[in-house]
Scaffold this active site. Structure first.
Site, mmCIF file in Angstrom:
data_model
loop_
_atom_site.group_PDB
_atom_site.id
_atom_site.type_symbol
_atom_site.label_atom_id
_atom_site.label_comp_id
_atom_site.label_asym_id
_atom_site.label_seq_id
_atom_site.Cartn_x
_atom_site.Cartn_y
_atom_site.Cartn_z
ATOM 1 N N ASN A 1 0.800 -1.226 0.000
ATOM 2 C CA ASN A 1 0.000 0.000 0.000
ATOM 3 C C ASN A 1 0.831 1.273 0.000
ATOM 4 O OD1 ASN A 1 -2.473 -1.330 -0.068
ATOM 5 N ND2 ASN A 1 -2.483 -1.592 2.146
ATOM 6 N N LYS B 1 3.849 4.045 -1.325
ATOM 7 C CA LYS B 1 4.260 4.633 -2.593
ATOM 8 C C LYS B 1 5.593 4.032 -3.023
ATOM 9 C CE LYS B 1 2.486 7.737 -4.262
ATOM 10 N NZ LYS B 1 1.569 7.700 -5.379
ATOM 11 N N LYS C 1 6.116 1.744 -5.894
ATOM 12 C CA LYS C 1 6.145 0.495 -6.665
ATOM 13 C C LYS C 1 6.549 0.755 -8.120
ATOM 14 C CE LYS C 1 1.921 -0.168 -5.241
ATOM 15 N NZ LYS C 1 1.837 0.808 -4.135
ATOM 16 N N THR C 2 5.864 1.697 -8.747
ATOM 17 C CA THR C 2 6.179 2.042 -10.134
ATOM 18 C C THR C 2 7.541 2.716 -10.216
ATOM 19 O OG1 THR C 2 3.856 2.205 -10.767
ATOM 20 C CG2 THR C 2 5.435 3.447 -12.103
ATOM 21 N N THR C 3 7.839 3.594 -9.276
ATOM 22 C CA THR C 3 9.128 4.287 -9.267
ATOM 23 C C THR C 3 10.269 3.278 -9.202
ATOM 24 O OG1 THR C 3 8.101 6.185 -8.195
ATOM 25 C CG2 THR C 3 10.499 6.021 -8.066
ATOM 26 N N ARG D 1 17.992 1.365 -15.124
ATOM 27 C CA ARG D 1 19.285 0.719 -14.858
ATOM 28 C C ARG D 1 19.634 -0.247 -15.994
ATOM 29 N NH1 ARG D 1 19.672 -1.929 -9.204
ATOM 30 N NH2 ARG D 1 20.394 0.152 -8.647
ATOM 31 N N PHE E 1 -7.631 4.635 -14.088
ATOM 32 C CA PHE E 1 -8.111 3.804 -12.989
ATOM 33 C C PHE E 1 -9.622 3.635 -13.066
ATOM 34 C CE2 PHE E 1 -3.905 4.596 -11.366
ATOM 35 C CZ PHE E 1 -3.587 3.365 -10.835
ATOM 36 N N TRP F 1 -12.185 4.152 -11.314
ATOM 37 C CA TRP F 1 -13.105 5.235 -10.967
ATOM 38 C C TRP F 1 -13.163 6.309 -12.042
ATOM 39 C CZ3 TRP F 1 -8.781 3.978 -8.120
ATOM 40 C CH2 TRP F 1 -7.703 4.847 -8.197
ATOM 41 N N GLU G 1 1.378 -2.096 -12.675
ATOM 42 C CA GLU G 1 -0.018 -2.105 -12.235
ATOM 43 C C GLU G 1 -0.819 -3.276 -12.801
ATOM 44 O OE1 GLU G 1 -0.997 1.937 -13.328
ATOM 45 O OE2 GLU G 1 -0.295 2.695 -11.398
#
Length: 189
Positions: A29, A31, A33-35, A43, A84, A86, A121
């Site tokens: 949960n 911040k 993950k994508t970064t 790399r 997303f 929503w 994602e």
């Protein structure tokens, strides 16, 4: 804070196993993950490796900071979604886009043309039932020996976690959004 003495000897021995493609999962949960996945992609790109990033929830026209840098260094990033859930006007269309995107990603994973394929994602279409979990597992198992795959997203299915080589769970301790600070360009997009 506790002060520590720096180690004076290497805290590990070099593994003696063979090098091979890894399944890497960034979930949780918090911040990042994508970064983290983009850091891995940059790399590998910096080492001259062939890399492809698929973003299952981002629209193809997304122009966040990572997309701008990816363009500059020649890292192909493909948005597969319509935003997303929503923001979606038609969830069946969202599901169809995820399935079509998966077909592309699956082909690239199995082709052996890429050193690293990022499935950013991808957990969302999995947990929404838009993609068949077993097919994703089978693809990860059937990939060529030297292909690395990095999957990101919250609530990663346990079956993927169990088969992965490296799993990192991002845990939120504190977030500026909770204090009323909106997302900022260059930090969160």
């Amino acid at each position: 804070m506790q002060i520590e003495t720096p180690p004076s000897t290497k805290p590990y021995e070099k593994p003696d196993g063979e090098r091979r493609g890894l399944v890497i999962v960034n979930t949780g949960n918090g911040k990042g993950k994508t970064t983290a996945a983009f850091g891995l992609a940059f790399r590998a790109t910096g080492r001259g490796k062939a890399v492809k990033v698929y973003q299952f929830m981002k629209v193809p026209t997304a122009r966040f900071g990572e997309h701008r840098l990816a363009d500059q260094v020649g890292l192909p990033v493909q948005g597969l979604g319509d935003g997303f859930s929503w923001k979606s006007k038609d969830l069946e269309q969202s599901a169809q886009l995820a399935r079509e995107g998966w077909d592309k990603a699956k082909a690239d994973i199995l082709s052996g043309d890429y050193f690293l394929v990022v499935l950013d994602e991808v957990t969302y279409p999995l947990i929404y039932g838009w993609l068949p979990l077993q097919e994703v597992l089978d693809t990860l198992r059937a990939r060529p020996k030297d292909v690395h795959v990095c999957l990101t997203g919250r609530r990663c299915p346990q079956e993927i976690i169990d088969m992965a080589d490296t799993v990192t769970e991002m845990q939120m301790i504190k977030h500026a959004f909770q204090a009323g600070v909106p997302a900022q360009r260059g930090i969160e997009d």
